[in-house]
Design a protein around this motif. Sequence first.
Motif, PDB file in Angstrom:
ATOM      1  N   TRP A   1      17.342  -8.270  12.897  1.00 19.46           N
ATOM      2  CA  TRP A   1      16.356  -7.751  13.703  1.00 19.46           C
ATOM      3  C   TRP A   1      16.428  -5.972  13.654  1.00 19.46           C
TER       4      TRP A   1
ATOM      5  N   ASN B   1      18.413  -6.425  20.863  1.00 21.66           N
ATOM      6  CA  ASN B   1      17.867  -7.527  21.740  1.00 21.66           C
ATOM      7  C   ASN B   1      19.204  -8.398  22.170  1.00 21.66           C
TER       8      ASN B   1
ATOM      9  N   ARG C   1      14.541 -14.646  22.859  1.00 26.56           N
ATOM     10  CA  ARG C   1      14.947 -13.185  22.586  1.00 26.56           C
ATOM     11  C   ARG C   1      14.339 -12.283  23.591  1.00 26.56           C
ATOM     12  N   ASN C   2      15.488 -11.575  24.054  1.00 25.66           N
ATOM     13  CA  ASN C   2      14.965 -10.419  25.139  1.00 25.66           C
ATOM     14  C   ASN C   2      15.227  -9.048  24.546  1.00 25.66           C
ATOM     15  N   PHE C   3      14.081  -8.442  24.471  1.00 24.09           N
ATOM     16  CA  PHE C   3      13.834  -6.964  23.700  1.00 24.09           C
ATOM     17  C   PHE C   3      13.546  -6.082  25.208  1.00 24.09           C
TER      18      PHE C   3
END
Length: 397
Positions: free
Chosen positions: A58, A62, A74-76
């Motif tokens: 990536w 994240n 997925r946490n951005f």
Amino acid sequence: MSESDEHGPASDRPSALEVFLAWPLAAASHIAQTNIRLFETFLPPANPRPSRQLIFPWASPNTISLELGTMSLRNFSTRNDGRATLICAPYALHGATIADFATGHSVVEKLGQCGLSRLFLTEWRSATADMRYFTIDNYLADLNVAVDELVPPVDLIGLCQGGWLALVYAARFPNKVRRLVLVGAPVDIAAAKSSLSNFAADVPLGSFHELVRLGKGIVHGQQMLGLWGISHGPNEADATLQAGEAIEPPEREALVERFRQWHAETVDLPGSFFLQVVEWLFKDNRIAEGRFVALGQTVDLSKLTAPIYLLAGSDDEVVAVDQLFAAARLVGTRGEHVVKMIETCGHLSLFLGTEVLGRAWPDVAGFLLRDFNEPQAIAERKDAPAVGGRSIRKSIG
């Protein structure tokens, strides 16, 4: 005259990469034109090992917020408060890194720079043997769990094949989506022709079933690449990424090599899901005709009244402009809350192109951030001038 008419119809000669990113229908078309039993002999064998975890890196930091049967969420995010924006990635030949390919070529990065601080992304899992009977409903159900985890209503962005899924979800659960963005997504297949829809129309449904049978219930991404035999030169990568001549040769070479690595990493698709998409979306056009059943209910797009932003590429051979823009007449959203934007680019550049990311995506972020109760929110120009020598057209309603 529609925006797509003004810029010309979608080309009948797509780049192999753009067709293949969207869906492995080209391979099925080839199968339909050749004795299917010969392909049982000459197709490369399916990889008997379990699908490995995708390893393409990536571009943005994240974490994983949630693990579900069909996806990792997925946490951005850079902050824990505020409204959540969920990007529904394509579930096609390649992985969700299409939304976060590289620095300067990332939808996630650009949205964060433009002020969206709670960003999430669906990373759909490569199908394994135990997933071969997963259907569209499996993916909608897990998408619903993810939305609930983020506390609805959320802002939902659907990319390519993730676009029609996002649209169906928003129509199925209209109270859970505050605003909707669709980018390069097929909605009404009958509205215009594209390479992807032509393939689906020309190949008998039985050939798609045979393709799934040959893969023992799985559509194998690596098999598709091997069968099609695509080669990628640096010029195709340059055109897609819109890196420009200003980039230094070593950086350009590294970017092209990253592009090749990204393309080589594929995902496998459940056969049942694949066949439903081919039949329901591309052959029967059920979304546009009001016959698409999602989680037990027939989807009625007219019940979706959320503000909607439609971003298309005038040179997109995979999804014709009017196939996407048809959503504007199918939903129940007020005309002044419908934004249609055309960029002069091909399919992949909508997500990876530096120029598109620098122009269209800040506008997308502004659409998600603005207060629609303010008069200036709808006082947009019908036409935007050419920028950097590339024409843009934006319209409201």
